[in-house]
Design a protein around this motif. Structure first.
Motif, PDB file in Angstrom:
ATOM      1  N   GLY A  92      11.808 -55.915 -80.286  1.00 26.33           N
ATOM      2  CA  GLY A  92      12.846 -55.915 -79.260  1.00 26.33           C
ATOM      3  C   GLY A  92      12.326 -55.787 -77.850  1.00 26.33           C
ATOM      4  N   GLY A  93      11.017 -55.833 -77.685  1.00 22.49           N
ATOM      5  CA  GLY A  93      10.452 -55.726 -76.340  1.00 22.49           C
ATOM      6  C   GLY A  93      10.762 -56.961 -75.505  1.00 22.49           C
ATOM      7  N   ARG A  94      11.110 -56.730 -74.265  1.00 22.61           N
ATOM      8  CA  ARG A  94      11.391 -57.818 -73.329  1.00 22.61           C
ATOM      9  C   ARG A  94      10.500 -57.594 -72.116  1.00 22.61           C
ATOM     10  NH1 ARG A  94      17.445 -59.349 -71.193  1.00 22.61           N
ATOM     11  NH2 ARG A  94      16.808 -60.940 -69.725  1.00 22.61           N
ATOM     12  N   THR A  95       9.836 -58.634 -71.634  1.00 20.49           N
ATOM     13  CA  THR A  95       8.931 -58.441 -70.514  1.00 20.49           C
ATOM     14  C   THR A  95       9.686 -58.013 -69.265  1.00 20.49           C
ATOM     15  OG1 THR A  95       9.018 -60.703 -69.663  1.00 20.49           O
ATOM     16  CG2 THR A  95       7.343 -60.237 -71.378  1.00 20.49           C
ATOM     17  N   LEU A  96       9.000 -57.288 -68.423  1.00 21.11           N
ATOM     18  CA  LEU A  96       9.580 -56.897 -67.143  1.00 21.11           C
ATOM     19  C   LEU A  96       9.959 -58.142 -66.350  1.00 21.11           C
ATOM     20  CD1 LEU A  96      10.297 -54.741 -65.036  1.00 21.11           C
ATOM     21  CD2 LEU A  96       7.893 -54.774 -64.314  1.00 21.11           C
ATOM     22  N   ALA A  97       9.155 -59.198 -66.464  1.00 20.66           N
ATOM     23  CA  ALA A  97       9.465 -60.451 -65.760  1.00 20.66           C
ATOM     24  C   ALA A  97      10.820 -60.996 -66.207  1.00 20.66           C
ATOM     25  CB  ALA A  97       8.363 -61.484 -66.005  1.00 20.66           C
ATOM     26  N   ALA A  98      11.067 -61.011 -67.519  1.00 26.70           N
ATOM     27  CA  ALA A  98      12.340 -61.519 -68.037  1.00 26.70           C
ATOM     28  C   ALA A  98      13.499 -60.604 -67.652  1.00 26.70           C
ATOM     29  CB  ALA A  98      12.271 -61.659 -69.559  1.00 26.70           C
ATOM     30  N   GLU A  99      13.251 -59.306 -67.688  1.00 28.92           N
ATOM     31  CA  GLU A  99      14.302 -58.340 -67.350  1.00 28.92           C
ATOM     32  C   GLU A  99      14.744 -58.503 -65.898  1.00 28.92           C
ATOM     33  OE1 GLU A  99      16.687 -55.133 -68.814  1.00 28.92           O
ATOM     34  OE2 GLU A  99      15.233 -56.326 -69.902  1.00 28.92           O
ATOM     35  N   VAL A 100      13.772 -58.616 -64.983  1.00 36.00           N
ATOM     36  CA  VAL A 100      14.097 -58.748 -63.558  1.00 36.00           C
ATOM     37  C   VAL A 100      14.727 -60.111 -63.273  1.00 36.00           C
ATOM     38  CG1 VAL A 100      13.090 -58.861 -61.230  1.00 36.00           C
ATOM     39  CG2 VAL A 100      12.417 -57.037 -62.806  1.00 36.00           C
ATOM     40  N   ALA A 101      14.308 -61.147 -64.003  1.00 36.53           N
ATOM     41  CA  ALA A 101      14.916 -62.462 -63.815  1.00 36.53           C
ATOM     42  C   ALA A 101      16.401 -62.433 -64.192  1.00 36.53           C
ATOM     43  CB  ALA A 101      14.185 -63.511 -64.648  1.00 36.53           C
ATOM     44  N   ALA A 102      16.750 -61.614 -65.197  1.00 41.59           N
ATOM     45  CA  ALA A 102      18.138 -61.510 -65.625  1.00 41.59           C
ATOM     46  C   ALA A 102      18.972 -60.692 -64.638  1.00 41.59           C
ATOM     47  CB  ALA A 102      18.226 -60.884 -67.018  1.00 41.59           C
ATOM     48  N   ALA A 103      18.392 -59.607 -64.143  1.00 38.10           N
ATOM     49  CA  ALA A 103      19.096 -58.745 -63.176  1.00 38.10           C
ATOM     50  C   ALA A 103      18.092 -57.738 -62.617  1.00 38.10           C
ATOM     51  CB  ALA A 103      20.241 -58.000 -63.846  1.00 38.10           C
ATOM     52  N   PRO A 104      18.109 -57.537 -61.316  1.00 38.02           N
ATOM     53  CA  PRO A 104      17.180 -56.551 -60.729  1.00 38.02           C
ATOM     54  C   PRO A 104      17.394 -55.162 -61.340  1.00 38.02           C
ATOM     55  CG  PRO A 104      18.258 -57.837 -59.016  1.00 38.02           C
ATOM     56  CD  PRO A 104      18.945 -58.168 -60.314  1.00 38.02           C
ATOM     57  N   LEU A 105      16.304 -54.413 -61.469  1.00 39.05           N
ATOM     58  CA  LEU A 105      16.405 -53.045 -61.970  1.00 39.05           C
ATOM     59  C   LEU A 105      16.905 -52.139 -60.853  1.00 39.05           C
ATOM     60  CD1 LEU A 105      14.409 -54.365 -64.022  1.00 39.05           C
ATOM     61  CD2 LEU A 105      13.296 -52.161 -64.173  1.00 39.05           C
ATOM     62  N   ASP A 106      17.703 -51.153 -61.216  1.00 37.43           N
ATOM     63  CA  ASP A 106      18.102 -50.187 -60.196  1.00 37.43           C
ATOM     64  C   ASP A 106      16.898 -49.292 -59.899  1.00 37.43           C
ATOM     65  OD1 ASP A 106      18.109 -47.776 -61.882  1.00 37.43           O
ATOM     66  OD2 ASP A 106      19.973 -48.516 -62.727  1.00 37.43           O
ATOM     67  N   VAL A 107      16.967 -48.568 -58.810  1.00 40.12           N
ATOM     68  CA  VAL A 107      15.828 -47.776 -58.343  1.00 40.12           C
ATOM     69  C   VAL A 107      15.381 -46.763 -59.389  1.00 40.12           C
ATOM     70  CG1 VAL A 107      15.053 -46.132 -56.591  1.00 40.12           C
ATOM     71  CG2 VAL A 107      16.383 -48.120 -55.915  1.00 40.12           C
ATOM     72  N   GLN A 108      16.320 -46.104 -60.047  1.00 38.95           N
ATOM     73  CA  GLN A 108      15.948 -45.101 -61.043  1.00 38.95           C
ATOM     74  C   GLN A 108      15.206 -45.733 -62.214  1.00 38.95           C
ATOM     75  OE1 GLN A 108      18.983 -42.367 -62.294  1.00 38.95           O
ATOM     76  NE2 GLN A 108      17.834 -41.717 -64.089  1.00 38.95           N
ATOM     77  N   ARG A 109      15.705 -46.846 -62.740  1.00 36.99           N
ATOM     78  CA  ARG A 109      15.037 -47.519 -63.868  1.00 36.99           C
ATOM     79  C   ARG A 109      13.683 -48.056 -63.437  1.00 36.99           C
ATOM     80  NH1 ARG A 109      13.271 -47.753 -68.734  1.00 36.99           N
ATOM     81  NH2 ARG A 109      13.368 -49.769 -69.748  1.00 36.99           N
TER      82      ARG A 109
END
Length: 167
Positions: free
Chosen positions: A66-83
């Motif tokens: 279930g791992g998703r790359t940080l690149a894919a995660e940010v492409a889907a939606a920016p991470l909030d500051v806490q995450r």
């Protein structure tokens, strides 16, 4: 992989022999993989075993379901500051744990950071990355000394960590 009384599902990577243009590079990778086998960081996909089949290097590492790359995660939606802060602290801890056994990541970039429901896993230590022109690694994330062809050390990881944080 099965050991005495246990069975573990792994991710098996077969590294193309052409990735190692010199015997020295292959030996360095094998040495670092052996060092990483001792690391038990919760933020590093554990190296379970490695070896060679002829000229081909194989690496058995912890499977990260279930791992998703940080690149894919940010492409889907920016991470909030806490995450983003949680992710970067975990990556920094992983780099520090690897440094404790003398290993430099050399390709720290969003494609090598996996986000899971249970945390963060840093992957792909000790595998040389294809050079683009004369730079090894993802150009936006490599330290200036890499671009200049100078020796790298843990400070190179710190530079890359800052670039990933900015990403």
């Amino acid at each position: 992989v099965a050991g005495p009384g246990s069975q573990v599902t792994v991710a098996l990577k077969l590294v193309n022999p052409n990735v190692f243009p010199t015997a020295m590079l292959l030996q360095r990778s094998e040495r670092e993989l052996k060092q990483l086998e001792r690391v038990t960081s919760t933020s590093i996909a554990r190296i379970i075993a490695h070896g060679r089949q002829g000229d081909q290097l194989w690496i058995a590492s912890e499977l990260v379901p279930g791992g998703r790359t940080l690149a894919a995660e940010v492409a889907a939606a920016p991470l909030d500051v806490q995450r983003a802060t949680e992710v970067m602290l975990a990556v920094g801890k992983a780099l520090a744990d690897a440094a404790a056994v003398g290993v430099i990541h050399r390709d720290l970039s969003p494609k090598n950071v996996l986000l899971t429901g249970g945390g963060v896993k840093l992957i792909n230590f000790s595998i040389p990355v294809p050079a683009t022109e004369r730079v090894q690694g993802v150009p936006a994330f490599v330290a200036p000394e890499v671009v200049e062809g100078k020796p790298v050390d843990q400070r190179s990881n710190i530079y890359s960590l800052g670039a990933v944080w900015y990403f």
